[in-house]
Design a protein around this motif. Sequence first.
Motif, mmCIF file in Angstrom:
data_model
loop_
_atom_site.group_PDB
_atom_site.id
_atom_site.type_symbol
_atom_site.label_atom_id
_atom_site.label_comp_id
_atom_site.label_asym_id
_atom_site.label_seq_id
_atom_site.Cartn_x
_atom_site.Cartn_y
_atom_site.Cartn_z
ATOM 1 N N SER A 98 -7.290 -5.720 11.769
ATOM 2 C CA SER A 98 -8.237 -5.542 10.550
ATOM 3 C C SER A 98 -8.828 -4.387 10.690
ATOM 4 C CB SER A 98 -9.027 -6.854 10.528
ATOM 5 O OG SER A 98 -10.225 -6.563 9.755
ATOM 6 N N TYR A 99 -9.033 -3.470 9.752
ATOM 7 C CA TYR A 99 -9.867 -2.064 9.891
ATOM 8 C C TYR A 99 -10.938 -2.225 8.832
ATOM 9 C CZ TYR A 99 -5.409 -0.965 7.436
ATOM 10 O OH TYR A 99 -4.204 -1.073 6.605
ATOM 11 N N SER A 100 -10.302 -2.176 7.276
ATOM 12 C CA SER A 100 -11.155 -2.396 6.288
ATOM 13 C C SER A 100 -10.553 -3.024 5.241
ATOM 14 C CB SER A 100 -11.678 -0.997 5.933
ATOM 15 O OG SER A 100 -12.283 -1.056 4.544
ATOM 16 N N VAL A 148 -4.466 -15.410 -6.410
ATOM 17 C CA VAL A 148 -4.400 -14.378 -5.082
ATOM 18 C C VAL A 148 -3.403 -15.345 -4.395
ATOM 19 C CG1 VAL A 148 -5.866 -13.627 -3.210
ATOM 20 C CG2 VAL A 148 -6.693 -13.801 -5.545
ATOM 21 N N VAL A 149 -2.567 -14.537 -4.029
ATOM 22 C CA VAL A 149 -1.283 -15.006 -3.040
ATOM 23 C C VAL A 149 -1.752 -14.514 -1.567
ATOM 24 C CG1 VAL A 149 1.241 -14.980 -2.511
ATOM 25 C CG2 VAL A 149 0.232 -15.163 -4.895
ATOM 26 N N GLY A 150 -1.914 -15.267 -0.660
ATOM 27 C CA GLY A 150 -2.422 -14.767 0.573
ATOM 28 C C GLY A 150 -4.115 -14.763 0.508
ATOM 29 N N THR A 228 -0.465 -4.867 -3.368
ATOM 30 C CA THR A 228 -0.860 -3.636 -2.639
ATOM 31 C C THR A 228 -0.409 -4.013 -1.027
ATOM 32 O OG1 THR A 228 -2.880 -4.868 -2.348
ATOM 33 C CG2 THR A 228 -2.929 -2.838 -3.632
ATOM 34 N N SER A 229 0.500 -5.114 -0.892
ATOM 35 C CA SER A 229 0.861 -5.684 0.340
ATOM 36 C C SER A 229 2.219 -5.157 1.042
ATOM 37 C CB SER A 229 1.024 -7.336 0.299
ATOM 38 O OG SER A 229 -0.228 -7.724 0.595
ATOM 39 N N ARG A 230 3.112 -5.390 0.359
ATOM 40 C CA ARG A 230 4.324 -4.744 1.171
ATOM 41 C C ARG A 230 5.387 -4.905 -0.164
ATOM 42 N NH1 ARG A 230 1.758 -2.964 4.294
ATOM 43 N NH2 ARG A 230 1.961 -2.749 6.590
ATOM 44 N N SER A 290 1.297 5.753 -3.718
ATOM 45 C CA SER A 290 2.101 5.800 -2.839
ATOM 46 C C SER A 290 1.535 5.117 -1.222
ATOM 47 C CB SER A 290 2.292 7.439 -2.372
ATOM 48 O OG SER A 290 3.183 7.738 -1.348
ATOM 49 N N HIS A 291 1.512 3.855 -1.303
ATOM 50 C CA HIS A 291 0.929 3.187 -0.342
ATOM 51 C C HIS A 291 -0.205 3.863 0.368
ATOM 52 C CE1 HIS A 291 2.504 0.041 3.085
ATOM 53 N NE2 HIS A 291 1.307 0.068 2.979
ATOM 54 N N MET A 292 -1.532 3.702 -0.338
ATOM 55 C CA MET A 292 -2.475 4.207 0.020
ATOM 56 C C MET A 292 -3.875 3.632 0.020
ATOM 57 S SD MET A 292 -3.018 6.827 -3.404
ATOM 58 C CE MET A 292 -4.951 7.021 -3.406
HETATM 59 P P1 NAD Z 1 -4.052 -11.528 7.190
HETATM 60 O O1 NAD Z 1 -3.308 -11.771 8.172
HETATM 61 O O2 NAD Z 1 -5.623 -11.356 7.186
HETATM 62 O O3 NAD Z 1 -3.836 -12.340 5.774
HETATM 63 C C1 NAD Z 1 -2.517 -12.909 5.506
HETATM 64 C C2 NAD Z 1 -2.594 -14.011 4.671
HETATM 65 O O4 NAD Z 1 -1.268 -14.350 4.140
HETATM 66 C C3 NAD Z 1 -2.944 -15.106 5.788
HETATM 67 O O5 NAD Z 1 -3.815 -16.073 5.322
HETATM 68 C C4 NAD Z 1 -1.715 -16.006 5.737
HETATM 69 O O6 NAD Z 1 -1.871 -17.491 5.993
HETATM 70 C C5 NAD Z 1 -1.189 -15.730 4.585
HETATM 71 N N1 NAD Z 1 0.340 -16.053 4.297
HETATM 72 C C6 NAD Z 1 1.254 -16.120 5.418
HETATM 73 N N2 NAD Z 1 2.519 -16.512 4.793
HETATM 74 C C7 NAD Z 1 2.218 -16.671 3.404
HETATM 75 C C8 NAD Z 1 3.089 -17.037 2.222
HETATM 76 N N3 NAD Z 1 4.265 -17.553 2.766
HETATM 77 N N4 NAD Z 1 2.493 -17.142 1.243
HETATM 78 C C9 NAD Z 1 1.236 -16.864 0.958
HETATM 79 N N5 NAD Z 1 0.371 -16.376 1.885
HETATM 80 C C10 NAD Z 1 0.983 -16.403 3.076
HETATM 81 O O7 NAD Z 1 -3.544 -10.028 6.443
HETATM 82 P P2 NAD Z 1 -4.531 -9.019 5.534
HETATM 83 O O8 NAD Z 1 -5.393 -8.314 6.548
HETATM 84 O O9 NAD Z 1 -5.252 -9.740 4.616
HETATM 85 O O10 NAD Z 1 -3.396 -7.939 4.878
HETATM 86 C C11 NAD Z 1 -2.383 -8.488 4.065
HETATM 87 C C12 NAD Z 1 -1.202 -7.604 3.931
HETATM 88 O O11 NAD Z 1 -1.727 -6.228 3.202
HETATM 89 C C13 NAD Z 1 -0.595 -7.278 5.049
HETATM 90 O O12 NAD Z 1 0.254 -8.012 5.891
HETATM 91 C C14 NAD Z 1 -0.077 -5.896 4.702
HETATM 92 O O13 NAD Z 1 1.388 -6.103 4.377
HETATM 93 C C15 NAD Z 1 -0.901 -5.464 3.549
HETATM 94 N N6 NAD Z 1 -1.587 -4.170 3.648
HETATM 95 C C16 NAD Z 1 -1.418 -3.233 2.834
HETATM 96 C C17 NAD Z 1 -2.166 -2.177 2.862
HETATM 97 C C18 NAD Z 1 -2.097 -0.622 2.162
HETATM 98 O O14 NAD Z 1 -2.496 0.245 2.452
HETATM 99 N N7 NAD Z 1 -1.498 -1.075 0.936
HETATM 100 C C19 NAD Z 1 -3.164 -2.017 4.075
HETATM 101 C C20 NAD Z 1 -3.308 -3.082 4.956
HETATM 102 C C21 NAD Z 1 -2.528 -3.952 4.778
#
Ligand code: NAD
Length: 329
Positions: A98-100, A148-150, A228-230, A290-292
Motif C-alpha cells: 500500500s502506498y497511496s 465496486v469490484v474489490g 485502473t487495476s490490471r 498509460s497505467h499511471m
Molecule cells: P488490496 O489487496 O488492498 O485489495 C484487493 C481486494 O480485491 C481485496 O479486498 C480482495 O479480497 C479483493 N478480491 C480478491 N479476489 C477477488 C475477486 N475474485 N473478485 C473481487 N474482489 C476480489 O489491493 P489494492 O491496493 O486495493 O489494489 C487493487 C489492485 O489495483 C491491485 O491488485 C493492482 O492490480 C491495482 N493497482 C493499480 C495501480 C495503477 O497505477 N493503475 C496502482 C496500484 C494498484
Amino acid sequence: MKIMFYSTKPYDKLWFEPMAKDYGFEIHFVEMKCDAETVLLADGYDAICIFVNDYVNAAMIEKLYQMKVKGILLRCAGFNNVDIKAAEGKLHVLRVPSYSPESVAEFAMALLLTVNRYTHRAYARTRDFNMNINGFMGTDLHRKTAGVVGTGRIGQSMIRILKGFQMNILAYDPYPNPKLDVNYVSLEELMKQSDIISLHCPLTEETKHVVNEKTIGLMKKGVYLVNTSRGGLIDTEALIDGLLEKKFAGVGLDVYEEEEGVFYEDRSNEIIKDENLVRLASFPNVIITSHMGFFTKEAMQAIAQVTMENAYALESGKELANEVTPEKG
Ligand code: NAD
C-alpha cells in the motif's frame, strides 16, 4: 546491498537515488525491462527491482537463484507478473502493498469524470477555438448506482469518493469487509444493477476476464466501466464487441491486457500493430491512459521508501513484512 533496477524512468531515479544513498545501497539503473536475456545482468547483485510490466517466470527465477540473487523487489502492489510458486524457497519476493490508495482511486474518478463529461475532447476543441458543445452531453453521477469490484485499499478509497457524489454503492468481494458501510451483492447483481462499474480487484486466475461477453451481457445499456487495476480483468475483444453494440456510455482504461512493451514508451512515430489497442483508441467514448493511476508525488515517495525498507529487511535478516508467498498470494 547491490540492486539491479530494471525499466528505469527519470522519475524513478529522482526518488530512488537519494533514498538509496541514505541506506548505503548501490543501485544500478537500466532502462531495459527485465526479461529472459536482461535478467543475466543481475549476476553479482543481491536483488533486482522491477515494475508492473517486468515479467519474471520460473526459468528466470532459476537463473537468479543460480546467480545467488536473494530477492525480487517489486516497486508496485500487484504481483501477477512474478511466478510466486517458482520463487518459493529460492528467492524472496517483496512488494509495496500500500502506498497511496487515494492516488489510484482519485485517478479512477478522474477517468470516469473525463469520459462522462468529455473534458479531454472539449479541451482539444476550445484550443482550436471550436466552441461547439455538440456530442458532449454527459450524465449526472448524483444518486446513480456505482458497483465496486474489490473492496481492498483502493476500492475503499473509491467508495469514499463515490459517496461524495451521493451515489448508491454496491460492492462485490469474496472477502467482504464487515466494517464497510456498503451493500455487498453477488457479482452478477452488481453487473446487472450498476450504472458505473469500477474494478479494484487483483488479477488472479479467478478474476482474469471478469468482464467478458457474459458479464457484459448482464450490464445495463449505457453503463460506464472504469479499470485502473490490471488489463487482464477485461476480455478486450468482448469489450470491443460491447462498444460496437453501444452497450457502454463510456469506458476509462488505465490498464490494458497487452500493455507490456507499449505502455510507458513513446511509440508515436511507429506503426501500432496491436489492432485491438488501435480499435479501442478510435472510440469517441473510450479514454486510455498509460497505467499511471499510481503516479503522484505522495505515491512515488512511499513506493521508494517501502522498497528501500524491504531491501533493508532482506539485507539485515529482519522480518519480511511485505513478502509475497503462495499462501499470502
Ligand atoms: P488490496 O489487496 O488492498 O485489495 C484487493 C481486494 O480485491 C481485496 O479486498 C480482495 O479480497 C479483493 N478480491 C480478491 N479476489 C477477488 C475477486 N475474485 N473478485 C473481487 N474482489 C476480489 O489491493 P489494492 O491496493 O486495493 O489494489 C487493487 C489492485 O489495483 C491491485 O491488485 C493492482 O492490480 C491495482 N493497482 C493499480 C495501480 C495503477 O497505477 N493503475 C496502482 C496500484 C494498484
